[in-house]
Write an enzyme that holds these catalytic residues in place. Structure first.
Site, short mmCIF file in Angstrom:
data_model
loop_
_atom_site.label_atom_id
_atom_site.label_comp_id
_atom_site.label_asym_id
_atom_site.label_seq_id
_atom_site.Cartn_x
_atom_site.Cartn_y
_atom_site.Cartn_z
N SER A 122 -0.39 -2.07 8.07
CA SER A 122 0.75 -2.41 8.95
C SER A 122 0.27 -3.28 10.11
O SER A 122 1.01 -4.11 10.62
CB SER A 122 1.39 -1.14 9.49
OG SER A 122 1.79 -0.31 8.43
N GLN A 136 -9.50 9.95 7.17
CA GLN A 136 -8.23 10.66 7.37
C GLN A 136 -7.91 11.51 6.14
O GLN A 136 -7.54 12.69 6.26
CB GLN A 136 -7.11 9.65 7.61
CG GLN A 136 -5.71 10.20 7.49
CD GLN A 136 -4.66 9.18 7.91
OE1 GLN A 136 -4.47 8.97 9.09
NE2 GLN A 136 -4.01 8.55 6.96
N GLU A 195 -6.73 5.95 0.15
CA GLU A 195 -8.19 5.96 0.38
C GLU A 195 -8.60 4.93 1.42
O GLU A 195 -9.71 4.95 1.91
CB GLU A 195 -8.92 5.66 -0.94
CG GLU A 195 -8.90 6.83 -1.88
CD GLU A 195 -9.67 6.57 -3.16
OE1 GLU A 195 -10.18 5.45 -3.34
OE2 GLU A 195 -9.72 7.50 -3.99
N LYS A 196 -7.70 4.01 1.72
CA LYS A 196 -7.99 3.02 2.76
C LYS A 196 -8.40 3.75 4.06
O LYS A 196 -9.31 3.32 4.76
CB LYS A 196 -6.75 2.16 2.98
CG LYS A 196 -6.61 1.65 4.37
CD LYS A 196 -6.65 0.19 4.46
CE LYS A 196 -6.55 -0.35 5.85
NZ LYS A 196 -6.28 0.56 6.92
N ASP A 197 -7.69 4.84 4.36
CA ASP A 197 -8.04 5.65 5.53
C ASP A 197 -8.82 6.86 5.02
O ASP A 197 -8.32 7.99 4.99
CB ASP A 197 -6.76 6.07 6.25
CG ASP A 197 -5.94 4.85 6.65
OD1 ASP A 197 -6.28 4.23 7.66
OD2 ASP A 197 -4.99 4.49 5.92
N GLY A 255 0.84 -1.21 0.00
CA GLY A 255 0.00 0.00 0.00
C GLY A 255 0.87 1.25 0.00
O GLY A 255 0.71 2.15 -0.85
N HIS A 256 1.84 1.29 0.91
CA HIS A 256 2.76 2.43 0.96
C HIS A 256 3.54 2.53 -0.36
O HIS A 256 3.75 3.61 -0.89
CB HIS A 256 3.78 2.25 2.10
CG HIS A 256 3.18 2.18 3.47
ND1 HIS A 256 3.22 1.03 4.24
CD2 HIS A 256 2.53 3.10 4.22
CE1 HIS A 256 2.64 1.26 5.39
NE2 HIS A 256 2.20 2.49 5.42
P1 AMP Z 1 0.21 4.45 7.80
O1 AMP Z 1 1.66 4.09 7.75
O2 AMP Z 1 -0.68 3.32 8.17
O3 AMP Z 1 -0.04 5.70 8.61
O4 AMP Z 1 -0.20 4.81 6.33
C1 AMP Z 1 0.52 5.75 5.57
C2 AMP Z 1 -0.24 6.03 4.29
O5 AMP Z 1 -0.41 4.82 3.57
C3 AMP Z 1 -1.64 6.58 4.56
O6 AMP Z 1 -1.92 7.60 3.63
C4 AMP Z 1 -2.52 5.37 4.33
O7 AMP Z 1 -3.83 5.69 3.92
C5 AMP Z 1 -1.77 4.67 3.22
N1 AMP Z 1 -2.14 3.25 3.15
C6 AMP Z 1 -2.16 2.36 4.18
N2 AMP Z 1 -2.60 1.16 3.75
C7 AMP Z 1 -2.87 1.30 2.43
C8 AMP Z 1 -3.37 0.42 1.41
N3 AMP Z 1 -3.68 -0.84 1.67
N4 AMP Z 1 -3.53 0.91 0.17
C9 AMP Z 1 -3.22 2.21 -0.12
N5 AMP Z 1 -2.75 3.08 0.79
C10 AMP Z 1 -2.58 2.64 2.04
#
Ligand code: AMP
Length: 270
Positions: A181, A149, A144-146, A32-33
């Site tokens: 994560s 946010q 868009e998953k979040d 995703g990242h």
């Molecule tokens: P996090 O490290 O969980 O704070 O996420 C960092 C960024 O990655 C945020 O913008 C999340 O929305 C994005 N993100 C997390 N999981 C996914 C995913 N499965 N697909 C796309 N973006 C993601």
């Protein structure tokens, strides 16, 4: 790849960099990242990824403590991807200077995660405000998953800075589970449960595509899924994707869900 360990490193490295793409993360990087980083590399001349587990957005101390951290692996992924900069700030770099801006969600916004995780989005908006001020990127790439946010950050950052927030689609594994994560905290059988739960929601969405959806239909499905999987479903709601009002049709709407696999809380939208 330049490692920026504090704001001095950052200011020095970013002097003269325009058209900077920024991907904020809390580490434990997954595909995703990686998809956000690829998008930034495509659209911007330089890309900066931050890794910072922001304490102020956790409404639960244990959740913060147990949040997966894996910086060695993260750095090797970023290096392989030829990211230009990785920013690894200390709390002093983010919270050392100015005091917290007054951030208040309005009543209509206190729904879903904003309702169940008190103070969470205030923490997210604050840290994103600080990061944007420090980094001054042209574009920020977020998933868009979040979805909630993404909405709050877009609303608060774009009115204040000349920075565009770019929403990127959710990356899933082959079994349709959204990458997160937090998935690292689950064992194999818990992952399978989360995958099957996700597949049921996708099938449900297909089924209600052409009908008028009442809150009763949604609520019945929520209870049914909770019972079938023996899990707590914190919220399960069909809402308009622009104004977040409860919706009675699939068009311009999404099913938003938060659920617990034992102690691990996951969110998704479809
Ligand atoms: P996090 O490290 O969980 O704070 O996420 C960092 C960024 O990655 C945020 O913008 C999340 O929305 C994005 N993100 C997390 N999981 C996914 C995913 N499965 N697909 C796309 N973006 C993601």
């Amino acid at each position: 790849m330049k490692k920026l360990l504090n704001n001095n490193d950052l200011n020095e490295a970013l002097y003269n960099v325009s058209n900077l793409g920024f991907v904020p993360t809390m580490g434990s990087l997954h595909k995703g990242h990686i998809s956000l980083i690829k998008k930034s590399k495509n659209q911007c001349s330089k890309t900066l990824v931050s890794i910072y587990v922001n304490p102020t957005q956790f409404n639960n101390k244990n959740d913060y403590k147990n949040y997966p951290r894996n910086s060695k692996k993260d750095l090797s992924i970023l290096k392989k991807m030829k990211v230009n900069f990785v920013y690894l700030p200390k709390t002093q770099d983010i919270y050392g200077l100015k005091s917290k801006a007054k951030i208040k969600l309005n009543k209509k916004e206190k729904i879903m995660c904003a309702k169940f995780r008190k103070g969470h989005f205030e923490g997210v908006i604050d840290v994103m405000d600080r990061l944007t001020k420090i980094i001054k990127p042209k574009k920020i790439f977020m998933g868009e998953k979040d979805y909630q946010q993404l909405y709050f950050v877009k609303k608060n950052i774009e009115k204040k800075y000349q920075t565009e927030i770019i929403g990127c689609k959710t990356i899933r594994n082959k079994q349709k589970l959204a990458l997160s994560s937090r998935n690292i905290l689950l064992n194999k059988s818990q992952i399978i449960k989360a995958e099957k739960f996700t597949q049921k929601i996708i099938a449900f969405k297909k089924k209600i595509k052409t009908i008028k959806v009442t809150p009763q239909i949604i609520d019945k499905k929520k209870r049914e899924l909770s019972k079938l999987f023996k899990i707590k479903v914190q919220y399960f709601e069909l809402r308009n994707i622009i104004n977040f009002k409860i919706s009675n049709k699939i068009k311009n709407s999404k099913i938003f869900v938060a659920f617990f696999i034992d102690k691990v809380r996951l969110i998704d939208n479809f």
